[in-house]
Design an enzyme around this catalytic site. Structure first.
Site, PDB file in Angstrom:
ATOM      1  N   GLU B  60       6.383 -11.175  17.228  1.00 23.69           N
ATOM      2  CA  GLU B  60       5.298 -11.300  16.250  1.00 23.69           C
ATOM      3  C   GLU B  60       5.322 -12.592  15.448  1.00 23.69           C
ATOM      4  O   GLU B  60       4.289 -13.227  15.249  1.00 23.69           O
ATOM      5  CB  GLU B  60       5.295 -10.098  15.291  1.00 23.69           C
ATOM      6  N   HIS B 129       5.653   3.273  10.904  1.00 21.84           N
ATOM      7  CA  HIS B 129       4.410   3.024  11.644  1.00 21.84           C
ATOM      8  C   HIS B 129       3.164   3.526  10.914  1.00 21.84           C
ATOM      9  O   HIS B 129       2.159   3.805  11.562  1.00 21.84           O
ATOM     10  CB  HIS B 129       4.473   3.720  13.005  1.00 21.84           C
TER      11      HIS B 129
HETATM   12  C1  LIG Z   1       7.912  -5.190  16.237  1.00 18.80           C
HETATM   13  C2  LIG Z   1       7.164  -4.273  17.090  1.00 18.80           C
HETATM   14  N1  LIG Z   1       6.155  -4.764  17.842  1.00 18.80           N
HETATM   15  C3  LIG Z   1       5.448  -3.933  18.640  1.00 18.80           C
HETATM   16  C4  LIG Z   1       5.740  -2.602  18.693  1.00 18.80           C
HETATM   17  C5  LIG Z   1       4.927  -1.670  19.569  1.00 18.80           C
HETATM   18  N2  LIG Z   1       5.709  -1.298  20.723  1.00 18.80           N
HETATM   19  C6  LIG Z   1       6.435  -0.170  20.723  1.00 18.80           C
HETATM   20  S1  LIG Z   1       7.364  -0.031  22.075  1.00 18.80           S
HETATM   21  C7  LIG Z   1       6.808  -1.474  22.714  1.00 18.80           C
HETATM   22  C8  LIG Z   1       7.331  -1.944  24.039  1.00 18.80           C
HETATM   23  C9  LIG Z   1       8.788  -2.198  24.003  1.00 18.80           C
HETATM   24  O1  LIG Z   1       9.276  -2.446  25.281  1.00 18.80           O
HETATM   25  P1  LIG Z   1      10.824  -2.495  25.582  1.00 18.80           P
HETATM   26  O2  LIG Z   1      11.537  -3.252  24.539  1.00 18.80           O
HETATM   27  O3  LIG Z   1      10.970  -2.998  26.966  1.00 18.80           O
HETATM   28  O4  LIG Z   1      11.335  -0.993  25.488  1.00 18.80           O
HETATM   29  P2  LIG Z   1      10.823   0.317  26.250  1.00 18.80           P
HETATM   30  O5  LIG Z   1       9.683   0.854  25.465  1.00 18.80           O
HETATM   31  O6  LIG Z   1      10.457  -0.068  27.635  1.00 18.80           O
HETATM   32  O7  LIG Z   1      11.956   1.277  26.198  1.00 18.80           O
HETATM   33  C10 LIG Z   1       5.891  -2.053  21.853  1.00 18.80           C
HETATM   34  C11 LIG Z   1       5.189  -3.320  22.115  1.00 18.80           C
HETATM   35  C12 LIG Z   1       6.782  -2.122  17.876  1.00 18.80           C
HETATM   36  N3  LIG Z   1       7.102  -0.827  17.832  1.00 18.80           N
HETATM   37  N4  LIG Z   1       7.486  -2.974  17.099  1.00 18.80           N
END
Ligand SMILES: Cc1ncc(C[n+]2csc(CCOP(=O)(O)OP(=O)(O)O)c2C)c(N)n1
Lengths: 407, 327
Positions: B60, B129
């Site tokens: 971000e 959230h």
């Molecule tokens: C700082 C932040 N940005 C965006 C999100 C929204 N978000 C939640 S999970 C996710 C994907 C994360 O992917 P990864 O780190 O590969 O973990 P996975 O969900 O595949 O276990 C996003 C973009 C968030 N929770 N926190």
């Protein structure tokens, strides 16, 4: 680039351990399946991120830890809590938002925590847990203990600034931490090669002074070996490590993911390597257990989940008067107004005066009443994170429709 | 007039501005292949290609910072932060760069960018959230802040935001995305700093922010039907610039005011507006300015607790009646 620790299959542990590992993975699988069902029935709210497909990664890593070591995870963390030994009752009750949940209903699915078992939390902010783990490792070192921490996060999280910052700090200060990136191939709907310039994630921290290794996240024994060795180096040599577990998330990112970013064939291909089936088959092939034994183990796991679900369903919602509990630690400070409840003209003094005034109380109940009736316009379909993707405004009705978009 | 959902109105605004100006481009997490976490950007990648609609890594602070840099060179980035909660990771670039650069460098450059982000409670997303940060963004000089509550305003104000030469914080509401409203065909950009009077009344002024503008209108109907109180409901639509004149004129007529917001009470939008109203219209007030805000707690997950923790119609009705006490 090799994914596995060794090409040859790992030697099976003794029978008791092998069965325990299988049982733990089964418990997680059955828990997650049930959680998905309970979400569809609207017993669980918010976002629900299931770890189905990642059980070997979780159990392999946790089994390599000492009970005195610490564990941190993300919002996709039911499996981690269960692997650490948190009773499924307390996890399910948290998902149900009940008072007997691990976090008393304050945190929900994304924010589990079990101090007693040194499971230091699920964190809702991507990349938010890496600095915390660094600090925990600092404290382990500072206090002169032999403890270490394993910090799990996703491939997508490796793009946050906290990744590089935490790696550098941990390496600089020689902290006992194992960073573990669970590479399930996607950050939400963005595939690894579309979000990370370096796709061999085990290399991603080398420039910060944190060496990496890779393991097959679908093979519980390979993960166990990799994390065991990484923990040894972190603990004995004070050299932080990055372990990449290559795995796959079989379900959507959250419950309402339409999964348009990947093909059914790709999912089917990975499902052939289902970590539970593969391990079970090996135990059967090598005569450790029979098909019958497996059925019994599976029934037992399902039985545990039945009990957990019933427990959660019978646990009460938190008392409305507890809304202001647990925000502050009240000590010898001068008494003042910690919290002000501006919802009512009659202010609420917070925990100090737990009983709100009559009007504040009445208004809290007026708000809480929206829990039970379908709020006329509140037709947001829980379609996931960041989610309301598909919140196409259709009535949610009794059961939850989980088509649509979102995190 | 065609009716459409709030999210569709935003989608139209983005499409029209992408068509109108090749310097406009979109950037954010999962806005392309995934079509946006809330589907606001649906179809835009297909239509405009990867150069104009860019999926970003989860980073971000750098997403916003890269937007600021691109804007300094004359592009018009529209950055989507998946939700307002994640703006916390980008506050450095939002405050130290986007908001300050023009002033700090003696007006040699401008930062024409928009940072869109949805927020709001009510979906059981727990403490990390469910934030509402209107007050926090309002606090920062150098930023414009939009809080549209209808589909028509969403479209018109987003178009205006993209054409504006300042950094704009564009706050959408997750609950509003599915709400329908009339949107004029071929409508142009709206104007910042122009409040809307959603309902006329002579007894009490209710200012509602974002989703709470809708809650305020509902409360006003109840006040009229059940309590013989005619409320005037004002939706400021943008908090910076703020159409204080319309609010003050209303208060001069009604002699009573309450402000309804979904964020926390301490240092909230209501606190700020109450101070302004008291400074500008003290002699007209027959009662202290009332505030209705979220409970002063991190947002709990458990559904009854969460519902008890943010304002509903009943809270607004009580607060309005309270301004008539002791008279
Ligand atoms: C700082 C932040 N940005 C965006 C999100 C929204 N978000 C939640 S999970 C996710 C994907 C994360 O992917 P990864 O780190 O590969 O973990 P996975 O969900 O595949 O276990 C996003 C973009 C968030 N929770 N926190």
């Amino acid at each position: 680039m090799a994914v596995r620790q060794t090409d040859a299959p790992h030697k099976l542990p003794d029978k008791e351990t092998s069965v325990e590992v299988l049982e733990r993975m089964l418990l997680i699988r059955r828990f997650e399946e049930r959680a998905g069902e309970m979400y569809a029935k609207a017993k669980i709210g918010g976002f629900l991120h299931l770890c189905i497909g990642e059980e070997a990664t979780i159990v392999g890593a946790v089994n390599a830890m000492r009970t005195t070591d610490y564990l941190m995870s993300t919002y996709r963390e039911h499996g981690q809590a269960l692997a650490r030994g948190t009773p499924p009752e307390a996890v399910m009750a948290e998902l149900f938002g009940r008072v007997d949940g691990v976090s008393k209903g304050h945190g929900g699915s994304m924010h589990l925590f079990d101090w007693e078992r040194r499971f230091l939390g699920g964190y809702g902010i991507v990349g938010g847990n890496l600095p915390l783990a660094t600090g925990v490792a600092l404290a382990c070192d500072y206090k002169g203990t032999d403890d270490a921490i394993v910090c799990m996060f996703g491939d997508g999280a490796s793009n946050q600034g906290t990744f590089g910052e935490s790696m550098n700090m941990a390496a600089l200060w020689k902290l006992p931490v194992v960073f573990m990136v669970i590479n399930n191939q996607f950050g939400m709907g963005t595939s690894l090669e579309r979000h990370s310039a370096v796709t061999d994630l085990s290399k991603k921290a080398e420039g910060f002074g944190v060496p990496g290794s890779r393991c097959d996240g679908m093979d519980v024994l390979d993960v166990h070996d990799a994390v065991g060795e990484a923990l040894r180096k972190a603990r004995e040599e004070r050299q932080p490590q990055l372990v990449e577990a290559v795995t796959y998330r079989f379900r959507g990112h959250s419950m309402a993911d339409p999964e348009e970013y990947r093909t059914k064939d790709e999912v089917a291909e990975w499902r052939k390597r289902d970590p539970i089936n593969v391990f079970k088959q090996r135990l059967i092939d090598e005569g450790v257990i029979s098909d019958d034994d497996f059925e019994k183990l599976d029934e037992r796991a399902t039985g545990r989940i039945d009990e957990a679900t019933e427990f959660a369903d019978n646990s009460p919602f938190p008392d409305l008067d507890s809304l202001y509990d647990d925000i502050y630690v009240y000590g010898d400070q001068v008494k003042g107004w910690y919290a002000v409840d501006e919802r009512a003209p009659e202010p609420h003094r917070g925990e100090d005066e737990r009983e709100a005034g009559d009007l504040a109380h009445e208004l809290a109940e007026a708000g809480a009443a929206y829990t039970h009736e379908e709020y006329e316009e509140d037709r947001w379909r829980h379609s996931g994170d960041d989610n309301a993707g598909g919140g196409e405004g259709e009535p949610a009705g009794g059961a939850r429709d989980t088509t649509g978009g979102g995190d | 007039m065609p009716t459409m959902r709030y999210r569709e109105a935003l989608n139209q605004a983005l499409r029209e501005e992408l068509e109108a100006d090749e310097n406009v481009f979109l950037m954010g997490e999962d806005i392309g292949v995934f079509q946006g976490a809330f589907k606001v950007t649906a179809g835009l990648l297909q239509e405009f290609g990867e150069k104009r609609v860019r999926d970003t890594p989860i980073s971000e602070n750098s997403i916003v910072g890269a937007g600021v840099g691109a804007a300094m060179l004359g592009l018009r980035p529209v950055v989507e932060l998946m939700t307002v909660n994640f703006a916390l990771l980008a506050l450095d670039q939002i405050i130290n760069s986007a908001a300050s650069i023009r002033y700090m460098f003696g007006a040699q450059v401008k930062v024409p960018m928009v940072i869109r982000m949805p927020g709001g409670a009510g979906h059981q997303l727990g403490p990390t959230h469910s934030h509402n940060f209107e007050a926090m963004f309002l606090h920062i000089p150098g930023l414009l802040v939009a809080v549209p509550s209808t589909a028509a305003d969403a479209k018109a104000l987003l178009k205006a935001a993209i054409r504006d030469d300042n950094p704009v914080i564009f706050l959408e509401h997750e609950w509003l995305y599915g709400q329908r409203g009339e949107v004029p065909e071929n409508g142009g950009p709206g104007r910042f700093g122009e409040a809307a009077i959603r309902r006329e009344g002579s007894d009490v002024t209710i200012v509602g922010i974002s989703r709470m503008a809708i809650t305020a209108q509902r409360a006003a109907e109840t006040l009229s039907k059940e309590h013989d109180i005619e409320a005037e409901v004002i939706d400021p639509r943008t908090l910076r610039p703020l159409d204080l004149d319309t609010i003050i004129e209303s208060v001069q007529k009604t002699n009573r005011a309450i402000i309804v917001e979904e964020g926390w009470p301490h240092g909230g939008v209501g606190a700020n507006l109450a101070a302004l109203i008291q400074e500008q219209a003290f002699d007209y007030l027959d009662a202290p300015v009332g505030r209705v805000a979220a409970a002063d707690v991190p947002m709990p997950y458990s559904k009854p607790l969460e519902q008890a923790a943010f304002p509903h119609e009943e809270h607004v009705v009580h607060a309005a009646i309270a301004t008539f006490r002791d008279i």
